[in-house]
Design an enzyme around this catalytic site. Sequence first.
Site, PDB file in Angstrom:
ATOM      1  N   HIS A 136       0.828  -1.214   0.000  1.00 16.26           N
ATOM      2  CA  HIS A 136       0.000   0.000   0.000  1.00 16.26           C
ATOM      3  C   HIS A 136       0.855   1.253   0.000  1.00 16.26           C
ATOM      4  O   HIS A 136       2.043   1.216   0.313  1.00 16.26           O
ATOM      5  CB  HIS A 136      -0.978   0.030   1.182  1.00 16.26           C
ATOM      6  N   HIS A 149       3.898   6.985   4.110  1.00 12.09           N
ATOM      7  CA  HIS A 149       4.844   5.876   3.938  1.00 12.09           C
ATOM      8  C   HIS A 149       4.389   4.977   2.796  1.00 12.09           C
ATOM      9  O   HIS A 149       3.259   5.079   2.311  1.00 12.09           O
ATOM     10  CB  HIS A 149       5.012   5.056   5.231  1.00 12.09           C
ATOM     11  N   GLU A 167       7.617   0.823   5.251  1.00 11.64           N
ATOM     12  CA  GLU A 167       7.110  -0.242   6.115  1.00 11.64           C
ATOM     13  C   GLU A 167       7.360  -1.570   5.404  1.00 11.64           C
ATOM     14  O   GLU A 167       7.186  -1.672   4.189  1.00 11.64           O
ATOM     15  CB  GLU A 167       5.602  -0.049   6.341  1.00 11.64           C
TER      16      GLU A 167
END
Lengths: 134, 134
Positions: A7, A79, A130
């Site tokens: 994502h 992020h 991440e």
Amino acid sequence: MIGRLNHVAIAVPDLDAAAAQYRGALGAQVGAPQDEPDHGVTVIFIELPNTKIELLHPLGDDSPINGFLQKNPAGGIHHICYEVEDILAARDHLQDTGARVLGDGTPKIGAHGKPVLFLHPKDFNGCLIELEQT
Amino acid sequence: MIGRLNHVAIAVPDLDAAAAQYRGALGAQVGAPQDEPDHGVTVIFIELPNTKIELLHPLGDDSPINGFLQKNPAGGIHHICYEVEDILAARDHLQDTGARVLGDGTPKIGAHGKPVLFLHPKDFNGCLIELEQT
């Protein structure tokens, strides 16, 4: 090592307005808001054919994205998340290259219920990355 | 309306170092640098299983990302690109909702040889959004 882009997370100052914009102006498939009290955020997932956009809004005074929105009042990309098969092996390999993992290096359970780690943005071209174990 | 996430573009101060890091530390499939003089950038594509990362570095004194790197010397996420089937219909729909399209609203031919437009980041949660016709 890194696999799919899981994502892109966008911090937004007004979650309802952002959801309405993605649904209406951009014509995307927008989910319902989900409170994630363990992570200090309310999240809306936008399903694209090949990945997801996560709209993030602070939940509570200690939200980890409060500082980001103070610096970026209009919002911004917070992020990006890459999938990895083995998060501990990924962490060890990254640390061997000199890259910094945030926190004490112990994976936490992320918003999708899977182990995650964050990498230091100063070591990755200013991008907060991440890693999520799939 | 929006379809796949075509790519995430990351502006980087040192293209060789960023490519080496994605190849080595992150274990990704990293292409060769491509000069795009019409766009004022040198680009490296990183192929993920479901989308691409574009590393962007300025090419020439008038590069459109010089200002971004002056503000963000470590680099940062510069834009995200959504695919659309019909870029003129997308533009007209977006302008009807009040969103601003950058430039005069005429699509240009982007780095992939396809028509592109950029949307004003102030209208989209601080994110620069590229639309690319597929």
